[in-house]
Design a protein around this motif. Structure first.
Motif, mmCIF file in Angstrom:
data_model
loop_
_atom_site.group_PDB
_atom_site.id
_atom_site.type_symbol
_atom_site.label_atom_id
_atom_site.label_comp_id
_atom_site.label_asym_id
_atom_site.label_seq_id
_atom_site.Cartn_x
_atom_site.Cartn_y
_atom_site.Cartn_z
ATOM 1 N N THR A 151 0.818 -1.206 0.000
ATOM 2 C CA THR A 151 0.000 0.000 0.000
ATOM 3 C C THR A 151 0.864 1.274 0.000
ATOM 4 O OG1 THR A 151 -0.056 0.158 2.413
ATOM 5 C CG2 THR A 151 -1.711 -1.251 1.363
ATOM 6 N N PRO A 152 0.242 2.425 -0.247
ATOM 7 C CA PRO A 152 0.977 3.684 -0.130
ATOM 8 C C PRO A 152 1.626 3.874 1.236
ATOM 9 C CG PRO A 152 -1.040 4.057 -1.336
ATOM 10 C CD PRO A 152 -1.096 2.635 -0.841
ATOM 11 N N ARG A 153 1.001 3.339 2.286
ATOM 12 C CA ARG A 153 1.594 3.427 3.626
ATOM 13 C C ARG A 153 2.930 2.680 3.656
ATOM 14 N NH1 ARG A 153 -0.315 4.329 8.753
ATOM 15 N NH2 ARG A 153 -2.493 4.308 8.034
ATOM 16 N N ASP A 154 2.963 1.503 3.040
ATOM 17 C CA ASP A 154 4.208 0.736 2.978
ATOM 18 C C ASP A 154 5.279 1.518 2.215
ATOM 19 O OD1 ASP A 154 3.094 -1.547 4.268
ATOM 20 O OD2 ASP A 154 2.143 -2.118 2.381
ATOM 21 N N ALA A 155 4.865 2.142 1.117
ATOM 22 C CA ALA A 155 5.797 2.935 0.309
ATOM 23 C C ALA A 155 6.334 4.109 1.110
ATOM 24 C CB ALA A 155 5.105 3.434 -0.957
ATOM 25 N N SER A 156 5.460 4.740 1.880
ATOM 26 C CA SER A 156 5.859 5.871 2.709
ATOM 27 C C SER A 156 6.895 5.438 3.744
ATOM 28 C CB SER A 156 4.635 6.466 3.411
ATOM 29 O OG SER A 156 5.018 7.444 4.354
ATOM 30 N N ASP A 182 4.558 11.638 3.084
ATOM 31 C CA ASP A 182 3.298 11.227 3.697
ATOM 32 C C ASP A 182 2.580 10.257 2.764
ATOM 33 O OD1 ASP A 182 0.234 11.561 4.249
ATOM 34 O OD2 ASP A 182 1.233 12.398 6.012
ATOM 35 N N ARG A 183 1.926 9.258 3.341
ATOM 36 C CA ARG A 183 1.235 8.260 2.518
ATOM 37 C C ARG A 183 0.158 8.895 1.634
ATOM 38 N NH1 ARG A 183 -3.718 6.868 4.622
ATOM 39 N NH2 ARG A 183 -4.162 7.559 6.756
ATOM 40 N N GLN A 196 0.445 11.468 -0.029
ATOM 41 C CA GLN A 196 1.074 12.020 -1.224
ATOM 42 C C GLN A 196 1.314 10.948 -2.289
ATOM 43 O OE1 GLN A 196 4.414 13.805 1.241
ATOM 44 N NE2 GLN A 196 4.142 15.463 -0.223
ATOM 45 N N ILE A 197 1.131 9.691 -1.901
ATOM 46 C CA ILE A 197 1.466 8.579 -2.787
ATOM 47 C C ILE A 197 0.206 7.951 -3.374
ATOM 48 C CG2 ILE A 197 2.642 6.348 -2.939
ATOM 49 C CD1 ILE A 197 4.286 7.202 -0.493
ATOM 50 N N SER A 198 0.256 7.650 -4.658
ATOM 51 C CA SER A 198 -0.879 6.997 -5.306
ATOM 52 C C SER A 198 -0.386 5.863 -6.195
ATOM 53 C CB SER A 198 -1.683 8.000 -6.152
ATOM 54 O OG SER A 198 -0.870 8.548 -7.179
ATOM 55 N N VAL A 199 -1.229 4.853 -6.348
ATOM 56 C CA VAL A 199 -0.903 3.700 -7.183
ATOM 57 C C VAL A 199 -2.077 3.439 -8.116
ATOM 58 C CG1 VAL A 199 -1.777 2.098 -5.434
ATOM 59 C CG2 VAL A 199 -0.178 1.284 -7.166
ATOM 60 N N VAL A 200 -1.770 3.064 -9.355
ATOM 61 C CA VAL A 200 -2.818 2.855 -10.352
ATOM 62 C C VAL A 200 -3.703 1.671 -9.976
ATOM 63 C CG1 VAL A 200 -3.288 2.306 -12.781
ATOM 64 C CG2 VAL A 200 -1.414 3.856 -12.194
ATOM 65 N N SER A 201 -3.092 0.569 -9.556
ATOM 66 C CA SER A 201 -3.844 -0.618 -9.159
ATOM 67 C C SER A 201 -3.130 -1.276 -7.981
ATOM 68 C CB SER A 201 -3.959 -1.607 -10.328
ATOM 69 O OG SER A 201 -2.674 -1.985 -10.792
ATOM 70 N N ASN A 223 5.645 0.781 -10.036
ATOM 71 C CA ASN A 223 5.774 2.239 -9.924
ATOM 72 C C ASN A 223 4.648 2.838 -9.091
ATOM 73 O OD1 ASN A 223 8.091 2.383 -11.506
ATOM 74 N ND2 ASN A 223 6.959 2.650 -13.393
ATOM 75 N N MET A 224 4.987 3.893 -8.352
ATOM 76 C CA MET A 224 3.994 4.674 -7.614
ATOM 77 C C MET A 224 4.276 6.156 -7.861
ATOM 78 S SD MET A 224 3.276 2.997 -3.863
ATOM 79 C CE MET A 224 2.172 1.606 -3.668
ATOM 80 N N SER A 225 3.218 6.956 -7.924
ATOM 81 C CA SER A 225 3.368 8.396 -8.111
ATOM 82 C C SER A 225 3.387 9.099 -6.762
ATOM 83 C CB SER A 225 2.208 8.947 -8.956
ATOM 84 O OG SER A 225 2.246 8.424 -10.263
#
Length: 209
Positions: free
Chosen positions: A94-99, A110-111, A113-118, A127-129
């Motif tokens: 998840t974005p939290r993991d990426a953060s 911050d989570r 700020q992060i987005s994922v397509v799927s 990839n994550m934006s």
């Protein structure tokens, strides 16, 4: 509902634009996040009075975001997760993991700020934006693997599926070689004299050779 934007909002407009949006979107997101004000006469006048200050603040934060983005864009972070032999995760990343992994790598993100397509539910590179500013968006790469060694292999361009196929091919090759050795020993001794004990002895001799 009409609102005046306090920053650039994708697909809506630039700072200072008065736009018409759904009431729920305004009340649940734009207004509480301080991204817009209701477009009343008083608020429009207040914005105009603070416009220069707001633009200067926006420019400052944008410059800071660009500096961070130059370092962050394209960075790869390793996420270790349990998965099946086929590469399917027991859960998702998840974005939290990426953060968390980005922060561990020295980038405070911050989570939100992060987005994922799927949803990420497979091992591999994903990839994550990251939205550092309304006008600054960069991309990070997550290397999702079961171990650091596996992550290194993935980073070199090998997929988990390829590695599994390679291991399976090597196992099949070893089995085929074993049968070839047994067959060769059978030809040497002949069918009548080639007892199970002789077979075992022949294979042992082959191994010692």
């Amino acid at each position: 509902m009409k609102v005046i934007l306090l920053e650039r909002i994708t697909k809506l407009g630039q700072m200072g634009d008065v736009v018409d949006v759904k009431s729920g979107y305004a009340r649940n997101y734009l207004l509480p996040q301080h991204k817009a004000l209701s477009a009343s006469k008083a608020n429009i006048e207040s914005f105009e009075a603070r416009k220069i200050q707001l633009e200067a603040t926006n420019l400052e934060t944008k410059t800071e975001a660009e500096a961070l983005g130059a370092k962050l864009d394209g960075q790869q972070f390793v996420v270790i997760r349990s998965a099946s032999d086929s590469g399917s995760l027991y859960g998702s990343v998840t974005p939290r993991d990426a953060s968390e992994v980005a922060s561990a790598g020295g980038f405070e993100i911050d989570r939100k700020q992060i987005s994922v397509v799927s949803p990420i539910k497979e091992l591999g590179l994903h990839n994550m934006s990251v939205k550092l500013h309304p006008e600054v968006i960069v991309t990070i790469e997550l290397n999702v693997a079961r171990s650091k060694e596996e992550a290194e292999l993935q980073a070199s361009g090998k997929s988990i599926q390829e590695l599994a196929a390679q291991a399976e091919a090597e196992a099949e090759f070893e089995i085929a070689e074993l049968f070839d050795e047994i067959g060769a020993a059978a030809d040497e001794f002949g069918d009548d004299d080639y007892t199970p004990a002789a077979k075992e002895e022949a294979v042992a001799d082959e191994d010692e050779a």
